[in-house]
Design a protein around this motif. Structure first.
Motif, PDB file in Angstrom:
ATOM      1  N   PRO A  12       0.707  -1.287   0.017  1.00 48.53           N
ATOM      2  CA  PRO A  12       0.083  -0.096   0.051  1.00 48.53           C
ATOM      3  C   PRO A  12       0.837   1.290  -0.052  1.00 48.53           C
ATOM      4  N   LEU A  13       0.193   2.306  -0.496  1.00 54.84           N
ATOM      5  CA  LEU A  13       1.040   3.487  -0.636  1.00 54.84           C
ATOM      6  C   LEU A  13       1.513   4.118   0.664  1.00 54.84           C
ATOM      7  N   PRO A  14       0.796   4.022   1.701  1.00 50.50           N
ATOM      8  CA  PRO A  14       1.174   4.589   3.064  1.00 50.50           C
ATOM      9  C   PRO A  14       2.404   3.859   3.448  1.00 50.50           C
ATOM     10  N   ASP A  15       2.486   2.521   3.519  1.00 49.56           N
ATOM     11  CA  ASP A  15       3.744   1.695   3.687  1.00 49.56           C
ATOM     12  C   ASP A  15       4.878   1.987   2.829  1.00 49.56           C
ATOM     13  N   ARG A  16       4.866   2.217   1.487  1.00 53.49           N
ATOM     14  CA  ARG A  16       5.798   2.505   0.820  1.00 53.49           C
ATOM     15  C   ARG A  16       6.027   3.900   1.186  1.00 53.49           C
ATOM     16  N   PHE A  17       5.138   4.939   1.618  1.00 52.94           N
ATOM     17  CA  PHE A  17       5.759   6.304   2.103  1.00 52.94           C
ATOM     18  C   PHE A  17       6.624   6.143   3.154  1.00 52.94           C
ATOM     19  N   GLN A  18       6.876   5.128   3.884  1.00 55.38           N
ATOM     20  CA  GLN A  18       7.479   4.920   4.965  1.00 55.38           C
ATOM     21  C   GLN A  18       8.797   4.005   4.941  1.00 55.38           C
ATOM     22  N   HIS A  19       8.743   3.656   3.679  1.00 53.38           N
ATOM     23  CA  HIS A  19       9.721   2.421   3.585  1.00 53.38           C
ATOM     24  C   HIS A  19      11.347   3.025   3.878  1.00 53.38           C
ATOM     25  N   LYS A  20      12.165   2.018   4.000  1.00 51.61           N
ATOM     26  CA  LYS A  20      13.620   2.757   4.317  1.00 51.61           C
ATOM     27  C   LYS A  20      14.361   2.762   3.180  1.00 51.61           C
ATOM     28  N   ILE A  21      14.047   2.319   1.951  1.00 56.08           N
ATOM     29  CA  ILE A  21      14.865   2.390   0.747  1.00 56.08           C
ATOM     30  C   ILE A  21      14.219   3.659   0.114  1.00 56.08           C
ATOM     31  N   TRP A  22      14.961   4.457  -0.252  1.00 61.08           N
ATOM     32  CA  TRP A  22      14.739   5.803  -0.629  1.00 61.08           C
ATOM     33  C   TRP A  22      13.958   5.578  -2.272  1.00 61.08           C
ATOM     34  N   LYS A  23      14.472   4.601  -2.832  1.00 62.50           N
ATOM     35  CA  LYS A  23      13.889   4.423  -4.323  1.00 62.50           C
ATOM     36  C   LYS A  23      12.285   3.729  -4.193  1.00 62.50           C
ATOM     37  N   VAL A  24      12.142   3.246  -3.033  1.00 68.64           N
ATOM     38  CA  VAL A  24      10.710   2.926  -2.957  1.00 68.64           C
ATOM     39  C   VAL A  24       9.792   3.955  -2.573  1.00 68.64           C
ATOM     40  N   ARG A  25      10.405   4.855  -1.689  1.00 70.37           N
ATOM     41  CA  ARG A  25       9.588   6.082  -1.256  1.00 70.37           C
ATOM     42  C   ARG A  25       9.314   6.962  -2.527  1.00 70.37           C
ATOM     43  N   LYS A  26      10.427   7.208  -3.259  1.00 75.60           N
ATOM     44  CA  LYS A  26      10.281   8.050  -4.505  1.00 75.60           C
ATOM     45  C   LYS A  26       9.425   7.469  -5.764  1.00 75.60           C
ATOM     46  N   ALA A  27       9.410   6.147  -5.789  1.00 75.50           N
ATOM     47  CA  ALA A  27       8.177   5.725  -6.638  1.00 75.50           C
ATOM     48  C   ALA A  27       6.719   5.744  -5.853  1.00 75.50           C
ATOM     49  N   ALA A  28       6.877   5.657  -4.649  1.00 78.08           N
ATOM     50  CA  ALA A  28       5.570   5.438  -4.152  1.00 78.08           C
ATOM     51  C   ALA A  28       5.273   7.060  -4.180  1.00 78.08           C
ATOM     52  N   TYR A  29       5.729   8.167  -4.180  1.00 78.60           N
ATOM     53  CA  TYR A  29       5.621   9.651  -4.163  1.00 78.60           C
ATOM     54  C   TYR A  29       5.140   9.777  -5.721  1.00 78.60           C
ATOM     55  N   GLU A  30       5.614   9.221  -6.749  1.00 78.23           N
ATOM     56  CA  GLU A  30       5.423   9.592  -8.172  1.00 78.23           C
ATOM     57  C   GLU A  30       3.872   8.710  -8.266  1.00 78.23           C
ATOM     58  N   ASP A  31       3.787   7.536  -7.665  1.00 80.14           N
ATOM     59  CA  ASP A  31       2.497   6.752  -7.926  1.00 80.14           C
ATOM     60  C   ASP A  31       1.486   7.631  -7.380  1.00 80.14           C
ATOM     61  N   ALA A  32       1.718   8.195  -6.105  1.00 77.93           N
ATOM     62  CA  ALA A  32       0.680   8.964  -5.316  1.00 77.93           C
ATOM     63  C   ALA A  32       0.245  10.196  -6.298  1.00 77.93           C
ATOM     64  N   ALA A  33       1.327  10.999  -6.801  1.00 81.74           N
ATOM     65  CA  ALA A  33       0.701  12.091  -7.485  1.00 81.74           C
ATOM     66  C   ALA A  33       0.099  11.682  -8.854  1.00 81.74           C
ATOM     67  N   LYS A  34       0.299  10.665  -9.375  1.00 84.32           N
ATOM     68  CA  LYS A  34      -0.359  10.116 -10.621  1.00 84.32           C
ATOM     69  C   LYS A  34      -1.961   9.628 -10.196  1.00 84.32           C
ATOM     70  N   GLN A  35      -1.767   9.054  -9.146  1.00 84.32           N
ATOM     71  CA  GLN A  35      -3.169   8.631  -8.674  1.00 84.32           C
ATOM     72  C   GLN A  35      -4.001   9.998  -8.255  1.00 84.32           C
TER      73      GLN A  35
END
Length: 893
Positions: A12-35
């Motif tokens: 889920p996006l909230p879990d990816r927002f708090q992930h320890k890997i910055w690339k996962v967070r970055k991808a989550a931010y991009e997906d959230a903006a598109k959504q």
């Protein structure tokens, strides 16, 4: 890696927002903006997780990785843009501080732009005050780059939204601190902010911070301000969501342009009063101000007014008790010294300027004396008085001041008349509210009187007055007031009309709204056509009748076998006669049972879909006649009219049906209103009856209370009379007690019984001693109790004389001794009533005894009988005294 990425994207996006890997967070931010960009509205479920946990955006705005932070702030901007006001209010307190500390001061241009856009979106979605409040603590940050970035962001807020939307007072208070910072970048951003504020506020901003700047800084700022003075007034570039909603409801572009012009004009008038804090000046007035103002020396009066001017000369004054001060200043208008008058006028000016609206209650006190003093010829005095009048007017309105102004326009002094005229012209030029028709008529009459004055100044002033009013009201509206004037004066008025500059405009009353277009139309083009037909021809029925009238002779009676008129020749003429005279359409007034529609029976008609049944909009009878041929008249089908002969398109039918529905709804509303009005009238009548009943009850209660009070007064008077009578009876009882004591002492055993030879003497001493004297006027010897008896009987005589009782003559016999009265009557009947002892014992008149009568009474039997009678009288008297004691509640001594 591919498996890991698939696993990460499935989270889920909230879990990816708090992930320890910055690339996962970055991808989550991009997906959230598109959504967020593809959501239909702000209530989409995609926003719910981020509304429930606003801390996710705090971590995104302050992400430790600069690349991820850039996408995180961009996602926040998308969330705010599409999430609406709720997303703004819930996340504002969590994200503004991280954006200021790590976003605005970032080295990446995209991050800085996204951070500034997020700040501006926070202002746009709700209001600017909470955002400014969150940003002001950063003015004291320990890092200069954060302070500079914050000041730049505040400058951008004012540049986009303006000082009318964003309150500049909190920023102006902290601006001197930024000018005194050690970092040059901070000082440069502070200068840019001051220049931006000057573009909106002009000179009104200086008193808020100018005194805290150094002289060199003031000089540098003056140079920067000179560059801005020549620029036009700035306009708001971005608008709040609330402002955008209001603008979307604007009626026409012309009205929007006019509104923008008014907003621009209002922006020019931002002054110190709007920015300053109210100050309490009443406590700062000198304690001996009124004593000095009443001094006989004009210098002392002038010094008192100068001290008052120094106290009152502040940007904004807190309302307080200025009644005594205003009355003292009004009294100074009559001062013989013009210096005192000038200083008092300046005090009134600054007081009205500092109070504004609260000064309106003091207008009537000072306005008349100021205009009365306009007779002064010295220019400095008249200018001071004029400025004071102008500030008084700005604190009030034209309607409040007009009565006094028109009264002083009739003043006998030409100087007063001229000064009042100029003051009225200034009022008309500065007022923002156009005068009403009655005020225009009064001003016009006064101005026309000035046109006939002997002095040129007054005549020109009258023409200028009329020209200024014409500029406000318009030439057409002023036409009736200029009737009867010659062409020369009209030309003069027209000249002043052309050059007059006013702020008020008489806005005509809005015209009634046209008939609304149909809400449910098939297409946009069709709606345009319908709007034209409904606006230009609100009742299109005549055109329909014009098309139907030629078709009246075409149908025959063959199409009417199913109707009740089929057996009559020309049976269709009756429905046509009902249709043609009907107002508002073919079926506007007829009932549904009387609106038949002659439908064709051709094959084309059977294949085509039937027209919509629109209730009252279907033909003459509201029902189809397609079954008529099946009842024995098939040959009438070819002669039926085509569908196009009805003269109404489907859109027009829909329009007509909607109008009828609106009419029915309005009729129902009218009925509801009438019923509501009847109900309210009945309630009002009931309340009136209740009020009358309450008034009647109140009156009855008041009368009852008054009657009770009267009874109470009477009872008190009766009580006082009874107390007085009790006192009299008490005194009488005391006297009777003393008389009884004396009688007991005389008749008791201590006195001894008289000897037989002296029996006559004892009887005389005990009973008849009340006469007291012999005929010769000397007291008889041996009768020591005669004085007591005579005082007792004389007291009874006094009681009879002082008493108001009608039976006072019988007081002694009737009230004290009924037994004695009976004895006296018996004695009188036995002995002739003259020589009886009883009446002589209680007589108040001294009777001289005749020696012949005394000697006649001497005898043994007579003396014993008299002694017994005296004993009976004494016992009766004792019983009466005991009864009186029992009544008065007194104990026997």
């Amino acid at each position: 890696m591919a498996e890991q990425e698939e696993d990460f994207s499935s989270l889920p996006l909230p879990d990816r927002f708090q992930h320890k890997i910055w690339k996962v967070r970055k991808a989550a931010y991009e997906d959230a903006a598109k959504q967020f960009e593809v959501t239909p509205d702000e209530y989409d479920p995609a926003f719910k997780p981020f509304l429930q946990d606003p801390g996710l955006w705090k971590a995104a705005a302050a992400d430790s990785n600069v690349a991820a932070q850039q996408d995180g702030i961009a996602a926040l901007c998308a969330f705010l843009k599409f999430g609406g006001r709720e997303g703004c209010t819930r996340t504002r307190s969590h994200t503004i501080t991280p954006i200021i500390e790590k976003g605005l001061s970032s080295t990446r241009a995209a991050t800085k732009a996204s951070s500034l856009e997020a700040i501006l979106l926070y202002v746009e979605l709700d209001a600017a005050a909470p955002v400014i409040e969150e940003m002001l603590p950063a003015f004291s940050h320990k890092q200069p780059k954060v302070i500079a970035a914050t000041i730049a962001a505040v400058t951008a807020i004012f540049h986009n939204y303006g000082c009318k939307t964003v309150d500049p007072k909190p920023v102006l208070k902290l601006l001197p601190k930024a000018f005194g910072h050690a970092d040059k970048n901070v000082r440069a951003e502070a200068t840019s902010l001051a220049v931006e504020l000057y573009r909106w506020l002009r000179e009104a901003m200086k008193p808020m911070f100018w005194g805290d700047l150094k002289p060199t800084q003031q000089t540098d700022m003056e140079v920067q301000f000179e560059k801005v003075k020549a620029e036009p007034m700035p306009k708001q570039e971005r608008f709040l969501r609330s402002q955008q909603a209001a603008m979307s409801r604007a009626p026409a572009p012309g009205a929007e342009a006019e509104e923008e012009d008014e907003m621009e004009a209002e922006g020019v008038e931002v002054d110190v009063f709007d920015l300053a804090e109210p100050q309490d000046v009443v406590s700062k007035v000198a304690a001996d101000f009124h004593e000095q103002l009443a001094s006989t020396k004009w210098k002392e009066r002038k010094e008192a007014l100068e001290g008052l001017f120094a106290v009152l000369n502040v940007p904004r004054i807190k309302d307080g008790d200025f009644n005594e001060i205003v009355r003292g200043l009004a009294k100074c208008m009559k001062d013989a010294n013009i210096a005192v008058v000038t200083q008092a006028a300046q005090c009134i000016e600054v007081l009205a300027k500092g109070l504004r609206k609260p000064f309106a209650k003091h207008r009537s006190v000072v306005m008349g004396p100021i205009m009365e003093r306009l007779k002064e010829k010295k220019v400095s005095v008249s200018d001071a008085l004029g400025l004071a009048l102008d500030q008084v007017f700005l604190a009030t309105s034209l309607t409040e001041c007009l009565e006094d102004i028109l009264e002083f326009l009739k003043h006998k002094n030409p100087a007063v008349k001229e000064g009042t005229m100029k003051f009225l012209i200034r009022c008309l030029k500065t007022t923002r509210e156009a005068p009403i028709k009655t005020e225009v008529a009064s001003i016009s009459e006064a101005a026309k009187k000035l046109l006939s004055e002997s002095q040129e100044v007054l005549r020109s002033g009258g023409a200028e007055l009329l020209g200024t009013v014409m500029k406000i009201m318009g030439e057409r509206a002023m036409g009736p007031y200029l009737e009867g004037l010659d062409e020369i004066r009209k030309t003069k008025i027209k000249e002043f009309f052309d050059i007059a500059e006013v702020k008020a405009k008489d806005k005509p009353k809005p015209k009634p709204a046209p008939v609304a277009a149909p809400k449910a139309a098939p297409a946009a083009a069709t709606r345009k056509v319908v709007k034209k037909t409904t606006v230009k021809k609100p009742a299109p029925a005549p055109s329909i009748y014009a098309q139907e009238a030629p078709l009246a002779p075409q149908p025959t009676a063959r199409s009417a076998p199913g109707s009740k008129l089929g057996s009559k020749p020309g049976g269709l003429k009756a429905p046509l006669k009902r249709v043609l005279p009907g107002p508002g359409g073919a079926a506007s007034t007829a009932s549904p049972a009387r609106r038949p529609v002659a439908r064709p029976e051709t094959p084309e008609e059977e294949e085509a879909p039937p027209p919509p049944r629109l209730g009252a909009g279907r033909g003459l009878a509201g029902r189809s006649l397609a079954k008529a041929p099946a009842m024995g008249a098939p040959q009438s089908a070819p002669m039926s009219p085509p569908p196009s002969n009805s003269g109404m398109t489907a859109v027009e039918r829909a329009e007509l049906e909607e109008l009828r529905m609106d009419k029915d709804r309005l009729l129902r509303q009218a009925d509801d209103h009438r019923q509501e009005r009847s109900r309210l009238n009945s309630e009002i009548q009931e309340l009136k009856n209740q009020n009358a009943q309450l008034i009647e009850d109140h009156t009855r209660d008041v009368l009852s209370i008054k009657a009770k009070e009267t009874q109470l007064v009477r009872a008190r008077s009766d009580c006082e009379a009874a107390e007085a009578m009790c006192g009299q009876l008490r005194r009488e009882m005391e006297r009777l007690k003393r008389a009884l004591t004396s009688a007991e002492r005389v008749n008791g055993p201590s006195a001894g019984l008289p000897s037989p030879g002296r029996e006559h003497n004892g009887d005389e001493a005990g009973i008849y001693r009340d006469t007291g004297m012999y005929g010769g006027g000397q007291e008889r010897p041996g009768y020591g109790n005669a004085r007591a008896r005579m005082s007792y009987t004389s007291t009874l005589s006094e009681e009879k004389e002082n008493s108001g009782d009608g039976l006072a003559g019988q007081y002694g016999r009737a009230k004290l001794s009924p037994e004695l009265r009976n004895g006296r009557n018996s004695a009188a009947s036995g002995s002739g009533g003259r020589n009886s002892p009883a009446p002589q014992s209680y007589s108040s008149r001294p009777i001289g005894r005749d020696p012949s009568t005394d000697s006649a009474r001497d005898g043994g039997g007579q003396g014993v009988e008299s002694w017994k009678r005296a004993a009976e009288v004494t016992s009766a008297l004792k019983a009466k005294i005991e009864q009186m004691k029992a009544r008065q509640g007194l104990s026997r001594p």
